[in-house]
Structure formats: structure tokens, C-alpha cells
Write an enzyme that holds these catalytic residues in place. Structure first.
Site, PDB file in Angstrom:
ATOM      1  N   GLY A   1      33.732 -52.252   5.578  1.00 37.28           N
ATOM      2  CA  GLY A   1      33.861 -53.465   6.371  1.00 37.28           C
ATOM      3  C   GLY A   1      35.267 -53.819   6.804  1.00 37.28           C
ATOM      4  O   GLY A   1      35.481 -54.343   7.905  1.00 37.28           O
ATOM      5  N   HIS A   2      36.251 -53.531   5.971  1.00 35.35           N
ATOM      6  CA  HIS A   2      37.598 -54.011   6.293  1.00 35.35           C
ATOM      7  C   HIS A   2      38.302 -53.182   7.352  1.00 35.35           C
ATOM      8  O   HIS A   2      39.425 -53.497   7.741  1.00 35.35           O
ATOM      9  CB  HIS A   2      38.453 -54.107   5.012  1.00 35.35           C
ATOM     10  CG  HIS A   2      38.857 -52.795   4.424  1.00 35.35           C
ATOM     11  ND1 HIS A   2      40.148 -52.333   4.472  1.00 35.35           N
ATOM     12  CD2 HIS A   2      38.156 -51.860   3.759  1.00 35.35           C
ATOM     13  CE1 HIS A   2      40.224 -51.167   3.859  1.00 35.35           C
ATOM     14  NE2 HIS A   2      39.021 -50.868   3.408  1.00 35.35           N
TER      15      HIS A   2
ATOM     16  N   CYS B   1      54.623 -38.386   0.750  1.00 36.34           N
ATOM     17  CA  CYS B   1      55.158 -37.142   0.210  1.00 36.34           C
ATOM     18  C   CYS B   1      56.344 -37.387  -0.713  1.00 36.34           C
ATOM     19  O   CYS B   1      57.027 -38.404  -0.609  1.00 36.34           O
ATOM     20  CB  CYS B   1      55.566 -36.200   1.342  1.00 36.34           C
ATOM     21  SG  CYS B   1      56.768 -36.930   2.472  1.00 36.34           S
TER      22      CYS B   1
ATOM     23  N   THR C   1      34.648 -45.718  -0.269  1.00 38.67           N
ATOM     24  CA  THR C   1      34.793 -44.810  -1.404  1.00 38.67           C
ATOM     25  C   THR C   1      33.497 -44.694  -2.196  1.00 38.67           C
ATOM     26  O   THR C   1      33.057 -43.589  -2.533  1.00 38.67           O
ATOM     27  CB  THR C   1      35.936 -45.276  -2.323  1.00 38.67           C
ATOM     28  OG1 THR C   1      37.178 -45.186  -1.610  1.00 38.67           O
ATOM     29  CG2 THR C   1      36.019 -44.416  -3.577  1.00 38.67           C
TER      30      THR C   1
ATOM     31  N   ASN D   1      41.308 -40.018   9.423  1.00 41.72           N
ATOM     32  CA  ASN D   1      42.054 -41.240   9.160  1.00 41.72           C
ATOM     33  C   ASN D   1      43.542 -41.093   9.388  1.00 41.72           C
ATOM     34  O   ASN D   1      44.244 -42.084   9.599  1.00 41.72           O
ATOM     35  CB  ASN D   1      41.804 -41.716   7.724  1.00 41.72           C
ATOM     36  CG  ASN D   1      42.098 -40.648   6.695  1.00 41.72           C
ATOM     37  OD1 ASN D   1      41.470 -39.600   6.690  1.00 41.72           O
ATOM     38  ND2 ASN D   1      43.055 -40.905   5.826  1.00 41.72           N
TER      39      ASN D   1
END
Length: 384
Positions: free
Chosen positions: A200-201, A325, A70, A149
Site C-alpha cells: 500500500g505505501h 555498498c 515482503t 525497484n
């Protein structure tokens, strides 16, 4: 427990945890200090940067450590807008970006910039023709996710980078590689990528640490100001333990990439073929051969994703809803919506995401539970 939610996060490698413990308890000096302890940490950080750079054909001095994907995405977008304000105020991205890119773009639009959001086809691919038409003399940045993603759809970064530089050599190309780094071959030189982010995760490293690749010579503005660490580009004491752990995770990912990809593909294939044998199911996005083997998005028609999610969770199988949703508002996944899917299909979308430690046997066990749960839940749903 069967964990098929690796696109959300992965478990850290034991050697990553061991290295981080060593750094936190023994080699805990400040890397900005000129003491021996500080120099030891700086050496670890430079070693990790070298590993990350080599994996994407970059240079060590082009690697900057962040708190994760992010921050890296925000830095790429806001930093480019600030550093290239005189060159223009037009930016391009897609309708299927992660919120870490989409929301900064929307914020810039509110501040007076012009942002073009490219559409995608029913599989989730952008149109190169639409991109070509959108690039202008005042276009300062194109930001496009490499592996989506939610669906695992892969954009053709090499073709995109070539097109951008042909249309406007001064336009920067940013790639969100959070779901691609260490799992898909990346060459920033051949793909003509100027900025690239990872976390990294997602590759069995620690949370709270990531990387921004920034091609040398760019005028991207620093996002965090302070003591002038990381060549004055990213202030704040470096997370030595996290960076060292990230280096180990990245080295392992690069070393095992080919073998891991082949193994994960078999896991996905087993699960996919079994799911498609269940009536009224469909793959969202590309099929097995075209999409990333690490992500599978499937709609179970006539079901709500959260109901199936919790049913599998009760059996020790962890997955993800394809969309967060609210049925009362009839709002579904922006990614699947952009692909033209109706809400009736979006609300039954499930994401399975894999890692190299998942097994074909786990996929078979998951299938057994799906074969029991899906007809039962559909029957209940029809009775309501």
C-alpha cells in the site's frame, strides 16, 4: 522539499488518512464479529478487495490482505513450496529480484529445494530462451519481478506467463508487482499470473498493509496460522483501517493511471535529459520509452552515490543511493552487478523515483543543484 524517493515510500493521500482515522475512531469493530460494528468493517474490507480485484482483472475472493509486499512475497514462495511439495522441488527466479523473494528462495535452497536464478542482459531483461530451458516437469514456481525497484526495467509478463504455461501448465507464475501496481496495466488473466503481490505505501496508501492475489483453486499453504480469518488462508484480525485506506489509494491510482503516467514521464524526461547533458553520466537499464516512468537510475562517474545523496539532501532534495555498498568490501548493488556493471560505475549510481505529485519545476530545480554539485564533488574527489 523535493521528494524523489517514491520507490521507497510515498506520502499518504489526505483522504486515505481521513478514512483511516474514521475507521480507527468510529468504525473500529472486529470484522470477525457478528455485531453490527463488525459487519461494518467487514463491508469496508470487501469493498477494498473488490477495488483491488477489478484493477487487475481478478475476483474479489482471490484477494488476501497482508502486512505488505515482503509478507506477500514470502507467502507466495514458501506457501507454494509447502503446498506443491509432491509436485516437485524446483523453483525459478531471477538475479535481480527484491530480497523479499531472493532470500526466501535461498532459504528453500538450504532446505533441499533446487532454485534456478536466471541471468539478465546489460539492460536488466531476462532471456525467454533461458527461462524456457530452465522449466522442468518438477518446476513448481517461477517468480519474476514486473518493474524492478532499482532500475524501473519492465519484464514482459504476458510473454513470460504464456511461455510458462506452454512449457508446464502446472508451474505457478508469481509476480512481485510492488513497483507496478496502480502504475502499470496488469491483467492477471491475459498475463496468466497465479500469484501477485503489492504494498500500500507505494501508491499513497498506508504502510503495513498489502495484498496477495491468489488464483482460486491453488494449493498454496497458509503462511500465518491462527483463528482462520480470510477464508482460513491468513490468520489474524484484519487491519480494517489499513485495508480501507488501501482501497481508497488503489481506486485513486487506477482512476488516474493514464494521466499520472503521462505527467510523470514528463518529469522524468526533464530530469533525464538534463542529467545526460552533464559529462560522464549514464542511464542504468532501459531508456525513457521502455522503462517505467516512475524510476530513473543514473550513474555519475567519478562520484560515490552517498556523497551526492547527502549533498542534495542538504538542499532539501531527497533521493536514494543506487546501491547500499561498502566501498571497503567492494560490494555493490546485486541488481546492477547482475547487469554486468563494474563497481566503479555502480558506486556512483543514484535512483530518482517519482509520483504523480512531483512536478517538472521540481526536476529543473534538482538539475540546477546537480549541475553545481557534480563538478564540485568530482574536483574534490580527484584532489584526494
Amino acid at each position: 522539499m523535493i521528494y524523489f524517493d517514491n520507490a521507497a515510500t510515498t506520502r499518504a493521500l489526505p483522504e486515505v488518512a481521513e478514512k483511516m482515522t474514521e475507521m480507527l475512531c468510529e468504525h473500529y469493530g472486529n470484522p470477525a464479529s457478528m455485531s453490527i460494528m463488525g459487519l461494518e468493517v467487514e463491508k469496508e474490507i470487501r469493498h477494498a478487495a473488490e477495488i483491488l480485484a477489478n484493477g487487475i482483472r481478478a475476483k474479489e475472493e482471490e484477494i488476501y490482505f497482508t502486512s505488505g509486499g515482503t509478507e506477500g512475497d514470502n507467502w507466495a514462495v514458501f506457501g507454494t513450496a509447502a503446498g506443491y511439495a509432491r509436485a516437485g522441488k524446483h523453483l525459478i527466479t531471477t538475479s535481480i529480484e527484491h530480497p523479499a523473494v531472493k532470500n526466501p528462495m535461498k532459504a528453500l535452497a538450504e532446505q533441499g529445494h533446487e532454485v534456478t536464478f536466471l541471468s539478465v542482459d546489460e539492460k536488466g531483461h531476462i532471456s525467454l530462451e533461458e527461462l524456457a530451458d530452465a522449466i522442468r516437469p518438477d518446476t513448481i514456481l517461477v517468480s519474476i519481478i514486473l518493474v524492478n525497484n532499482e532500475t524501473g526495467v519492465i519484464q514482459d509478463a504476458a510473454a513470460i506467463g504464456k511461455l510458462i504455461k506452454e512449457k508446464n501448465p502446472n508451474t505457478l507464475f508469481h509476480v512481485d508487482a510492488v513497483q507496478a501496481f496502480g502504475k502499470y496495466p496488469i491483467d492477471v488473466q491475459k498475463m496468466k499470473i497465479d500469484l501477485l503481490t503489492m504494498s500500500g505505501h507505494k501508491i499513497h496508501g498506508p504502510k503495513g498493509v498489502g495484498m496477495l492475489y491468489m488464483r482460486k483453486g491453488l494449493k498454496v499453504r497458509p503462511f500465518i496460522l491462527g483463528g482462520g480469518q480470510q477464508k482460513g488462508q491468513r490468520a489474524g484480525t484484519e487491519n480494517g483501517a489499513g485495508v480501507a485506506g488501501l482501497g481508497i489509494a488503489a481506486e485513486t491510482a487506477f482512476r488516474t493511471m493514464e494521466e499520472s503516467t503521462a505527467h510523470v514521464k514528463e518529469v522524468k524526461k526533464t530530469l533525464l535529459e538534463g542529467i545526460l547533458a552533464i559529462p560522464d553520466t549514464q542511464v542504468n537499464g532501459d531508456g525513457l520509452e521502455e522503462a517505467s516512468p516512475y524510476v530513473l537510475n543514473v550513474t555519475f562517474k567519478g562520484l560515490r552515490s552517498e556523497v551526492l545523496l547527502h549533498t542534495l539532501e542538504s538542499k532539501g532534495i531527497f533521493i536514494s543511493a543506487g546501491s547500499a555498498c561498502d566501498s571497503r568490501k567492494k560490494v555493490g548493488s546485486p541488481v546492477l552487478t547482475a547487469m554486468g556493471m563494474p563497481f566503479s560505475e555502480i558506486e556512483g549510481a543514484i535512483r530518482f523515483s517519482f509520483c504523480r505529485y512531483n512536478t517538472v519545476e521540481e526536476a529543473k530545480i534538482c538539475l540546477q543543484e546537480l549541475e553545481k554539485a557534480v563538478p564540485f564533488l568530482r574536483k574534490i574527489n580527484r584532489q584526494r
